[in-house]
Design a protein around this motif. Structure first.
Motif, PDB file in Angstrom:
ATOM      1  N   LEU A  45     -22.246-104.185  10.638  1.00  0.00           N
ATOM      2  CA  LEU A  45     -23.582-104.086  10.344  1.00  0.00           C
ATOM      3  C   LEU A  45     -24.331-103.360  11.368  1.00  0.00           C
ATOM      4  O   LEU A  45     -23.883-103.189  12.411  1.00  0.00           O
ATOM      5  CB  LEU A  45     -24.186-105.584  10.469  1.00  0.00           C
ATOM      6  N   THR A  46     -25.325-102.570  10.818  1.00  0.00           N
ATOM      7  CA  THR A  46     -26.353-101.938  11.726  1.00  0.00           C
ATOM      8  C   THR A  46     -26.986-103.106  12.627  1.00  0.00           C
ATOM      9  O   THR A  46     -27.279-104.198  12.130  1.00  0.00           O
ATOM     10  CB  THR A  46     -27.129-101.101  10.952  1.00  0.00           C
ATOM     11  N   PRO A  47     -27.466-102.643  13.871  1.00  0.00           N
ATOM     12  CA  PRO A  47     -28.395-103.366  14.517  1.00  0.00           C
ATOM     13  C   PRO A  47     -29.497-104.060  13.921  1.00  0.00           C
ATOM     14  O   PRO A  47     -29.786-105.222  14.151  1.00  0.00           O
ATOM     15  CB  PRO A  47     -28.816-102.506  15.696  1.00  0.00           C
ATOM     16  N   ALA A  48     -30.193-103.123  13.040  1.00  0.00           N
ATOM     17  CA  ALA A  48     -31.409-103.928  12.203  1.00  0.00           C
ATOM     18  C   ALA A  48     -30.634-104.985  11.303  1.00  0.00           C
ATOM     19  O   ALA A  48     -31.357-105.968  11.027  1.00  0.00           O
ATOM     20  CB  ALA A  48     -32.053-102.607  11.537  1.00  0.00           C
ATOM     21  N   ALA A  49     -29.657-104.816  10.514  1.00  0.00           N
ATOM     22  CA  ALA A  49     -29.023-105.603   9.539  1.00  0.00           C
ATOM     23  C   ALA A  49     -28.587-106.836  10.290  1.00  0.00           C
ATOM     24  O   ALA A  49     -28.671-107.815   9.883  1.00  0.00           O
ATOM     25  CB  ALA A  49     -28.046-104.927   8.665  1.00  0.00           C
ATOM     26  N   ARG A  50     -27.942-106.545  11.487  1.00  0.00           N
ATOM     27  CA  ARG A  50     -27.633-107.627  12.541  1.00  0.00           C
ATOM     28  C   ARG A  50     -28.883-108.772  12.855  1.00  0.00           C
ATOM     29  O   ARG A  50     -28.712-109.797  12.450  1.00  0.00           O
ATOM     30  CB  ARG A  50     -26.818-107.386  13.482  1.00  0.00           C
ATOM     31  N   ALA A  51     -29.895-108.090  13.083  1.00  0.00           N
ATOM     32  CA  ALA A  51     -31.103-108.996  13.514  1.00  0.00           C
ATOM     33  C   ALA A  51     -31.665-109.465  12.263  1.00  0.00           C
ATOM     34  O   ALA A  51     -32.018-110.729  12.316  1.00  0.00           O
ATOM     35  CB  ALA A  51     -32.194-108.097  14.124  1.00  0.00           C
ATOM     36  N   ALA A  52     -31.580-108.928  11.067  1.00  0.00           N
ATOM     37  CA  ALA A  52     -31.908-109.473   9.966  1.00  0.00           C
ATOM     38  C   ALA A  52     -31.119-110.614   9.401  1.00  0.00           C
ATOM     39  O   ALA A  52     -31.485-111.631   9.168  1.00  0.00           O
ATOM     40  CB  ALA A  52     -32.003-108.800   8.950  1.00  0.00           C
ATOM     41  N   ALA A  53     -29.581-110.655   9.841  1.00  0.00           N
ATOM     42  CA  ALA A  53     -28.956-111.795   9.420  1.00  0.00           C
ATOM     43  C   ALA A  53     -29.070-112.886  10.187  1.00  0.00           C
ATOM     44  O   ALA A  53     -28.839-113.989   9.925  1.00  0.00           O
ATOM     45  CB  ALA A  53     -27.467-111.157   9.595  1.00  0.00           C
TER      46      ALA A  53
END
Length: 786
Positions: free
Chosen positions: A463-471
């Motif tokens: 996951l990208t950093p943005a997707a990880r934060a969203a998750a």
């Protein structure tokens, strides 16, 4: 208010002038002993009173041998107290009670009697049993004479007259009320003759109405059973006792089989359905009936017959019941079934929302959407059905040709959590990066994730950093994945999720989603199979239609074939035109019933068969008769309409025969005329059907138009309006070329962008050759009936 009765004098050794409540009058000697009589013996037998006790004021008290003044004074007080108690009892009784003298005249009435009879107490006191105002009747409607009144019978015989049914008019409404009357004699004299009588009654009008309704319902059920509209079975836990002809025909038995005991509901039930029968019997024991349910029965040949059954108990010891049986073998056409199933699914969704019964709803909804023919509609309908009843979002993933996961369809509530999850998944659509999805597809196993945020971070390392934060923001949300499987075939994965603020999925939700996934997979398989069949049928249909029209000297031909724009079925319209030698030319148009591969195959068979017989037979009626006979043998379930005409360009004669098709249109001097007669049955209805040849004579310069019902019939327009519009369009262009006629008809009748049925038309215009070799339409022809 209870009417006060006249005083009653006691018959003891000492005279008392105390007023007494009317009671059963026992007579005593001066020494206190009772004078025996028949009524006294009756009361002793009925009420169990000892012979050394007397009835005073409705209460039994000991009788002293020689009462003294103190005893008499105490006895009077006890009698007055007893009188007051029994007065209150008399006034508060729920049963009506009237007190009558030897002439049948009412001398006292309790409030319940006044209410039942619909008249005030003061209006009833003084009436006699034979008073005309009663208008009493027997149950059969005949008059009830006053002399036969139970009160008068009790006075004559000195015996209790129990449970007599009589009808009287209600004092306020005039309505006939039915009373259950019992008369009890009272106040016997020294000869044992009663001087008074209590008449007690209850209102049984509503009971009679209910009993009558039950009898009428029973008569209705018997009529329904005897008309053989439904299968009816009377059975117990051991055997079938009786069944109507509809049920016996449904399962392939006759009445001799029933009499011989060969029709057994347990042996007719396949083993896998036996638990449902046991559950139905348990329901009947508990509730008196069982909810209708679907099952299968084995007929006499061992074939399975799907049925809908319901039952109601008729007896408990032993348990017996009557069952209705509906045969579900014959289903509606696919289009009607699909519409009905979708409507039932929407109804099921509303029902589930009201009843909050998710399991039953989803299982039922899955069964309904599995019948859809179009995979896109199926998935879209399924995901909308799940949101918001089961989940906040629902997504279906299907593999592409390389096996990579792709988003097929999704539905979500307008909530941030749902959108975040979809964004995360959309960025990780790889089977290797999504273990839950991979397990569902590769191994056919469901997976429940109760805390979605940490799970996504742990299982999606790329996951990208943005997707990880969203998750990570999805902590507390839940996810459930289930395979779309048919046997060992994996068609995709169903994913449903709930947002943070909603109760997370539990283990009890897993079988619900798994069942729906299985049903969706079956629906996808059916849709793909239907798409393949549709493609084959469409190809076959196109091969039946001529690539081009044959050249015919002196005859200009044009055709239009416009397929339906609604639905996915293949139309059954077809046309043909071919020379028969010399100046004869054949024109054919037809329509096969149905929209599937079988219909397309039948269309091809009919076209080729008719062509073969047309070469051998000159008479159109004979051609249709032989074609009909061949169709009955080659395609016994097929039905088709055909209009077959033979045009002689030399003489202008048009001979034709019609098998249930819309009539052809020919040009006349006045404009146009339909060839309504002669008409015949459609092909396939009766293998022995006969047809008649009609003949009209035209000028050699003529015009003929053949068409299918899709041209003139539409759900938004009556067929008569369509026929009128067609005649006007044809009349205005009867001197034009065949192509111009088709263009004019198409512009006049097929203006809408949507068509529910195919439309086909074939125009034939006689032409003449000019000096420079060009062909031009002739003048308007004149039709002469042959």
């Amino acid at each position: 208010m209870l009417t006060r009765l006249p005083p009653v004098r006691t018959s003891t050794a000492v005279e008392r002038s105390t007023t007494r409540w009317p009671a059963r009058n026992l007579t005593f000697r001066s020494d206190g002993s009772r004078i025996p009589n028949r009524a006294a013996r009756l009361r002793a037998r009925c009420y169990g009173r000892a012979t050394d006790r007397r009835w005073t004021g409705g209460q039994t008290v000991p009788t002293p041998a020689v009462p003294g003044p103190e005893a008499l004074h105490g006895d009077a007080r006890r009698a007055e107290a007893a009188e007051e108690r029994y007065r209150r009892l008399f006034e508060t009784m729920l049963h009506g009670v009237v007190y009558q003298d030897t002439t049948g005249t009412i001398i006292a009435v309790n409030p319940a009697a006044a209410e039942i009879l619909g008249a005030p107490s003061e209006a009833l006191v003084g009436l006699r049993s034979d008073d005309p105002s009663w208008a009493a009747t027997h149950q059969d409607g005949s008059p009830f004479p006053g002399s036969e009144h139970p009160a008068m019978e009790a006075l004559r015989t000195g015996e209790v007259v129990p449970d007599v049914v009589m009808g009287v008019a209600h004092g306020r409404t005039g309505e006939r009320r039915w009373l259950l009357v019992t008369a009890v004699p009272d106040a016997f004299d020294e000869r044992g003759v009663p001087q008074r009588v209590y008449t007690m009654f209850t209102d049984m009008t509503e009971q009679r109405r209910a009993a009558g309704a039950l009898r009428e319902w029973d008569r209705f059920l018997r009529r329904l059973r005897d008309t053989n509209v439904l299968g009816f079975v009377f059975a117990d836990e051991r055997r079938i006792i009786e069944a109507n002809e509809a049920f016996l025909s449904m399962v392939g038995y006759d009445r001799s089989d029933l009499t011989a005991g060969r029709v057994d509901w347990r042996t007719m039930t396949p083993p896998e359905w036996a638990p449902m029968d046991d559950a139905a019997i348990a329901q009947m024991r508990a509730n008196g009936s069982c909810r209708p349910f679907e099952k299968e029965l084995l007929d006499a040949q061992g074939r399975r017959v799907p049925v809908l059954i319901g039952a109601a108990v008729t007896g408990l010891e032993p348990l017996a019941w009557v069952t209705f049986v509906v045969d579900l073998s014959d289903r509606k056409r696919a289009e009607e079934e699909r519409a009905s199933l979708i409507a039932s699914a929407l109804e099921a969704r509303s029902e589930a929302e009201r009843a909050d019964d998710r399991l039953q709803f989803l299982l039922r909804a899955g069964a309904l959407v599995a019948a859809a023919r179009d995979s896109d509609d199926l998935l879209q309908h399924a995901t909308r059905l799940m949101v918001p009843t089961l989940a906040d979002f629902a997504v279906v993933f299907t593999p592409d040709r390389e096996g990579a996961l792709q988003l097929a369809v999704g539905e979500r509530l307008d909530e941030p959590d749902a959108q975040v999850l979809l964004d995360v998944l959309h960025g990780a659509l790889d089977w290797d990066d999504a273990p839950s999805l991979r397990v569902a597809r590769d191994h056919g196993q469901s997976r429940l994730v109760r805390d979605l945020g940490p799970h996504l971070v742990a299982t999606l390392p790329h996951l990208t950093p943005a997707a990880r934060a969203a998750a990570q923001s999805l902590q507390g949300a839940s996810l459930l994945t289930a395979p779309l499987s048919v046997g060992t075939q994996r068609l995709g994965v169903l994913v449903v999720g709930r947002s943070v603020g909603r109760v997370a999925f539990a283990e009890s939700d897993v079988p619900v989603v798994e069942e729906l996934g299985r049903r969706l997979a079956v629906g996808l398989t059916n849709a793909r199979a239907f798409a393949r069949e549709h493609g084959v049928a469409e190809t076959l249909q196109r091969s039946v239609l001529p690539d081009s029209l044959p050249a015919a000297p002196g005859l200009d031909l044009a055709v239009r074939y416009l397929p339906a724009t609604e639905g996915v079925g293949v139309g059954g319209d077809w046309y043909d035109a071919f020379p028969l030698g010399g100046t004869l030319f054949a024109l054919v148009i037809g329509d096969v019933v149905g929209h599937d591969l079988g219909s397309a195959s039948a269309m091809n068979q009919i076209r080729n068969t008719l062509r073969a017989y047309a070469v051998e037979e000159a008479d159109p009626a004979s051609v249709l008769r032989r074609t009909n006979t061949a169709l009955a043998k080659l395609h016994p379930d097929a039905l088709a309409t055909v209009f077959y005409a033979v045009l002689d360009r030399a003489s202008g004669e048009l001979s034709f025969a019609n098998a249930g098709h819309p009539p052809a249109l020919v040009a006349t001097k006045e404009g146009a005329a339909y060839l309504f007669e002669p008409a015949g049955l459609m092909l396939g209805v009766d293998p022995d059907a006969t047809f008649t040849t009609g003949r009209v004579r035209l000028d050699t310069e003529c015009a003929v138009l053949l068409y299918s019902d899709g041209l003139v019939e539409d759900r938004t327009r009556p067929i008569d309006d369509g026929l009128d519009a067609l005649a006007r369009a044809f009349s205005g262009h009867r001197g034009s070329s065949a192509e111009a006629v088709c263009q004019a008809v198409e512009a006049a009748l097929l203006t809408g962008a949507s068509r529910s049925d195919d439309a086909c038309l074939l125009a034939a215009v006689c032409v003449r050759v000019t000096g420079d070799g060009a062909t031009v339409p002739g003048s308007a022809p004149v039709v002469v009936l042959a």
